[in-house]
Design a protein around this motif. Structure first.
Motif, PDB file in Angstrom:
ATOM      1  N   ALA A  92       6.576 -18.003  -4.224  1.00  0.00           N
ATOM      2  CA  ALA A  92       6.023 -19.299  -3.850  1.00  0.00           C
ATOM      3  C   ALA A  92       4.518 -19.245  -3.597  1.00  0.00           C
ATOM      4  O   ALA A  92       3.829 -20.257  -3.778  1.00  0.00           O
ATOM      5  CB  ALA A  92       6.741 -19.838  -2.619  1.00  0.00           C
ATOM      6  N   ASN A  93       4.017 -18.101  -3.153  1.00  0.00           N
ATOM      7  CA  ASN A  93       2.568 -18.007  -2.929  1.00  0.00           C
ATOM      8  C   ASN A  93       1.966 -16.793  -3.639  1.00  0.00           C
ATOM      9  O   ASN A  93       0.977 -16.224  -3.197  1.00  0.00           O
ATOM     10  CB  ASN A  93       2.253 -17.959  -1.439  1.00  0.00           C
ATOM     11  N   SER A  94       2.568 -16.411  -4.752  1.00  0.00           N
ATOM     12  CA  SER A  94       2.059 -15.267  -5.501  1.00  0.00           C
ATOM     13  C   SER A  94       0.674 -15.569  -6.071  1.00  0.00           C
ATOM     14  O   SER A  94       0.443 -16.649  -6.633  1.00  0.00           O
ATOM     15  CB  SER A  94       3.015 -14.918  -6.645  1.00  0.00           C
ATOM     16  N   PRO A  95      -0.258 -14.619  -5.955  1.00  0.00           N
ATOM     17  CA  PRO A  95      -1.602 -14.833  -6.517  1.00  0.00           C
ATOM     18  C   PRO A  95      -1.667 -14.528  -8.014  1.00  0.00           C
ATOM     19  O   PRO A  95      -2.720 -14.703  -8.628  1.00  0.00           O
ATOM     20  CB  PRO A  95      -2.455 -13.840  -5.722  1.00  0.00           C
ATOM     21  N   ARG A  96      -0.593 -14.089  -8.604  1.00  0.00           N
ATOM     22  CA  ARG A  96      -0.607 -13.698 -10.015  1.00  0.00           C
ATOM     23  C   ARG A  96      -0.855 -14.897 -10.924  1.00  0.00           C
ATOM     24  O   ARG A  96      -0.382 -16.006 -10.658  1.00  0.00           O
ATOM     25  CB  ARG A  96       0.716 -13.027 -10.394  1.00  0.00           C
ATOM     26  N   THR A  97      -1.577 -14.630 -11.995  1.00  0.00           N
ATOM     27  CA  THR A  97      -1.873 -15.682 -12.978  1.00  0.00           C
ATOM     28  C   THR A  97      -1.354 -15.325 -14.374  1.00  0.00           C
ATOM     29  O   THR A  97      -1.512 -16.106 -15.305  1.00  0.00           O
ATOM     30  CB  THR A  97      -3.382 -15.930 -13.062  1.00  0.00           C
ATOM     31  N   ASP A  98      -0.717 -14.145 -14.511  1.00  0.00           N
ATOM     32  CA  ASP A  98      -0.219 -13.730 -15.826  1.00  0.00           C
ATOM     33  C   ASP A  98       1.119 -14.370 -16.175  1.00  0.00           C
ATOM     34  O   ASP A  98       1.554 -14.326 -17.330  1.00  0.00           O
ATOM     35  CB  ASP A  98      -0.079 -12.207 -15.880  1.00  0.00           C
ATOM     36  N   LYS A  99       1.775 -14.971 -15.177  1.00  0.00           N
ATOM     37  CA  LYS A  99       3.038 -15.687 -15.393  1.00  0.00           C
ATOM     38  C   LYS A  99       2.988 -17.019 -14.671  1.00  0.00           C
ATOM     39  O   LYS A  99       2.226 -17.199 -13.711  1.00  0.00           O
ATOM     40  CB  LYS A  99       4.231 -14.878 -14.870  1.00  0.00           C
ATOM     41  N   SER A 100       3.844 -17.932 -15.114  1.00  0.00           N
ATOM     42  CA  SER A 100       3.913 -19.237 -14.460  1.00  0.00           C
ATOM     43  C   SER A 100       4.582 -19.108 -13.099  1.00  0.00           C
ATOM     44  O   SER A 100       5.364 -18.177 -12.855  1.00  0.00           O
ATOM     45  CB  SER A 100       4.700 -20.211 -15.328  1.00  0.00           C
ATOM     46  N   CYS A 101       4.277 -20.045 -12.205  1.00  0.00           N
ATOM     47  CA  CYS A 101       4.966 -20.082 -10.921  1.00  0.00           C
ATOM     48  C   CYS A 101       6.463 -20.252 -11.126  1.00  0.00           C
ATOM     49  O   CYS A 101       7.272 -19.740 -10.344  1.00  0.00           O
ATOM     50  CB  CYS A 101       4.413 -21.225 -10.065  1.00  0.00           C
ATOM     51  N   PHE A 102       6.842 -20.973 -12.172  1.00  0.00           N
ATOM     52  CA  PHE A 102       8.250 -21.183 -12.508  1.00  0.00           C
ATOM     53  C   PHE A 102       8.962 -19.839 -12.642  1.00  0.00           C
ATOM     54  O   PHE A 102      10.005 -19.601 -12.005  1.00  0.00           O
ATOM     55  CB  PHE A 102       8.312 -21.990 -13.804  1.00  0.00           C
ATOM     56  N   GLN A 103       8.412 -18.923 -13.414  1.00  0.00           N
ATOM     57  CA  GLN A 103       9.057 -17.624 -13.589  1.00  0.00           C
ATOM     58  C   GLN A 103       8.878 -16.730 -12.375  1.00  0.00           C
ATOM     59  O   GLN A 103       9.803 -16.011 -11.988  1.00  0.00           O
ATOM     60  CB  GLN A 103       8.526 -16.948 -14.853  1.00  0.00           C
ATOM     61  N   LEU A 104       7.721 -16.750 -11.760  1.00  0.00           N
ATOM     62  CA  LEU A 104       7.505 -15.899 -10.596  1.00  0.00           C
ATOM     63  C   LEU A 104       8.469 -16.243  -9.462  1.00  0.00           C
ATOM     64  O   LEU A 104       8.953 -15.357  -8.751  1.00  0.00           O
ATOM     65  CB  LEU A 104       6.057 -16.033 -10.110  1.00  0.00           C
ATOM     66  N   GLU A 105       8.767 -17.517  -9.284  1.00  0.00           N
ATOM     67  CA  GLU A 105       9.676 -17.909  -8.207  1.00  0.00           C
ATOM     68  C   GLU A 105      11.131 -17.568  -8.541  1.00  0.00           C
ATOM     69  O   GLU A 105      11.862 -17.032  -7.709  1.00  0.00           O
ATOM     70  CB  GLU A 105       9.552 -19.410  -7.938  1.00  0.00           C
ATOM     71  N   PHE A 106      11.561 -17.889  -9.757  1.00  0.00           N
ATOM     72  CA  PHE A 106      12.962 -17.640 -10.112  1.00  0.00           C
ATOM     73  C   PHE A 106      13.252 -16.152 -10.317  1.00  0.00           C
ATOM     74  O   PHE A 106      14.364 -15.692 -10.045  1.00  0.00           O
ATOM     75  CB  PHE A 106      13.339 -18.419 -11.378  1.00  0.00           C
ATOM     76  N   ASP A 107      12.270 -15.408 -10.817  1.00  0.00           N
ATOM     77  CA  ASP A 107      12.533 -14.000 -11.122  1.00  0.00           C
ATOM     78  C   ASP A 107      12.814 -13.179  -9.870  1.00  0.00           C
ATOM     79  O   ASP A 107      13.580 -12.214  -9.916  1.00  0.00           O
ATOM     80  CB  ASP A 107      11.348 -13.397 -11.880  1.00  0.00           C
ATOM     81  N   TRP A 108      12.174 -13.531  -8.769  1.00  0.00           N
ATOM     82  CA  TRP A 108      12.401 -12.757  -7.546  1.00  0.00           C
ATOM     83  C   TRP A 108      12.765 -13.699  -6.413  1.00  0.00           C
ATOM     84  O   TRP A 108      11.934 -14.376  -5.846  1.00  0.00           O
ATOM     85  CB  TRP A 108      11.177 -11.936  -7.155  1.00  0.00           C
ATOM     86  N   MET A 109      14.052 -13.737  -6.072  1.00  0.00           N
ATOM     87  CA  MET A 109      14.520 -14.564  -4.949  1.00  0.00           C
ATOM     88  C   MET A 109      15.066 -13.692  -3.826  1.00  0.00           C
ATOM     89  O   MET A 109      15.794 -14.166  -2.958  1.00  0.00           O
ATOM     90  CB  MET A 109      15.589 -15.552  -5.439  1.00  0.00           C
TER      91      MET A 109
END
Length: 402
Positions: free
Chosen positions: A255-272
């Motif tokens: 939800a607050n990842s600073p990464r820009t190489d992936k969408s927030c959509f994938q960053l949130e769903f990939d790690w719950m």
């Protein structure tokens, strides 16, 4: 179990493909559609991945996990005709449906359209959302028995209004095994300004999918059913322009990842949170394994299963003296057959349990809202043979005699 019933069961000649699965050889398994069944070779890959995880958990989750998930997602995207950027893994299609419904904002004036064939778990999710938001659930009554897929199309569009915000539709219905004319429906609904959430629980592996062509707003499908991946593997597709609105049911680090190489959509769903992701990682092995069973690959496998279920349906309809309830082109690898009137007042659980307890047959018995009141739903996977459906017909005949 009576002796003559034991002989009838154990004299069945199993398919040589059956040895590739862990299925109990004593059970006539005609219900692949409910939970699927995972081949031994795919389970072996999962066991290896689990050992890799447990041998060095920190290394696995900090270094090895993400490349493995990305590779699995890429292979799955190719299989279902989507871009990898538009897919995330979820444990099952019900989670995918809930993730979308819980993310969207509904108002009391909104209508959410579904059908009388919708899977009970997803209908419960709709009712929950309606109770929280005041939105109204509108149910299109798709007739069954069915004469043509045009009836599905017309029944759904008749219930669209200026208030319809979202349509939750099956790709393949669980209760009746019907394939909805999805691409035609999605296009027409979009032209009327209605977003579509597709419950494709049964579609991956049963049907040739191209999510780009279908162009639904949201689509979720199981990998553990007809694709034969381990339990706990499914996906959620969200059209690119809608991804910023859809959040997972569990809010975590993404939800607050600073990464820009992936969408927030994938960053949130990939790690719950910490769980066992190995079912997702086995999806490529399942795709490759089943695709190599026949010379014609997946196309031949799907066609073989379709032809088998048509042959089995014809056989059972003749044995039970009932009519097929829908045209051949409206079913894939599952079909339902109306139970004779003499059984329609029986409780569906008692019929299912009696078929298992007396005859060692595992098959789905479905209660329906109208006549016919009771349906038997058969599945056809490569390990099934026509003799197994003949045995089912004899078993139902014995139930009728009682």
């Amino acid at each position: 179990m009576k002796d003559k019933e034991k002989v009838s069961c154990f004299s069945l000649k199993p398919s040589h493909f059956r040895d590739l699965w862990l299925l109990d050889q004593k059970v006539t398994f005609l219900n692949h559609g409910s939970f699927g069944a995972c081949p031994k070779a795919v389970l072996a890959v999962q066991e290896r991945l689990r050992s890799q995880l447990e041998q060095e958990p920190l290394r696995f989750f900090t270094r090895e996990w993400e490349p493995l998930i990305d590779e699995a997602r890429s292979k799955l995207a190719t299989f279902v005709g989507a871009d990898a950027e538009d897919l995330v893994f979820v444990p099952n299609a019900t989670t995918g449906v809930n993730s979308v419904l819980r993310s969207l904002v509904f108002h009391p004036e909104d209508e959410i359209l579904t059908t009388n064939h919708e899977y009970n778990a997803c209908r419960n999710a709709l009712d929950f959302i309606a109770s929280r938001t005041g939105a109204r659930v509108v149910v299109a009554k798709v007739p069954f028995p069915l004469e043509s897929s045009q009836q599905i199309f017309e029944a759904i569009l008749e219930r669209v209004s200026s208030k319809t915000r979202l349509a939750l539709l099956d790709h393949v219905t669980s209760q009746t095994g019907l394939i909805f004319p999805l691409q035609q429906l999605v296009q027409e609904l979009q032209e009327r300004g209605v977003d579509t959430l597709i419950d494709g629980a049964h579609a991956p592996g049963m049907l040739a999918l191209n999510l780009r062509e279908i162009n639904a707003t949201y689509y979720t499908g199981n990998c553990h059913k007809w694709l034969c991946a381990p339990k706990g593997a499914a996906f959620l597709y969200v059209r690119r322009d809608k991804q910023s609105e859809i959040r997972p049911l569990t809010i975590s680090h993404g939800a607050n990842s600073p990464r820009t190489d992936k969408s927030c959509f994938q960053l949130e769903f990939d790690w719950m949170g910490t769980d066992d992701p190995t079912a997702y990682m086995c999806v490529p092995e399942a795709i490759a394994f089943l695709g190599a069973l026949l010379p014609g690959g997946w196309d031949e496998l799907r066609q073989r299963n379709h032809q088998l279920v048509l042959e089995a349906r014809k056989l059972l309809c003749e044995a039970l003296e009932v009519l097929p309830p829908c045209p051949d082109d409206t079913i894939g690898s599952m079909a339902v057959i109306p139970m004779p009137a003499a059984l329609e007042n029986r409780n569906f659980i008692s019929v299912r349990d009696e078929l298992f307890d007396r005859f060692n047959i595992q098959v789905q018995i479905v209660p329906w809202q109208e006549t016919p009141k009771l349906l038997v739903r058969i599945s056809a996977q490569i390990y099934n043979t026509i003799e197994e459906y003949e045995y089912l017909g004899r078993a139902i005949a014995q139930l009728l005699q009682r």
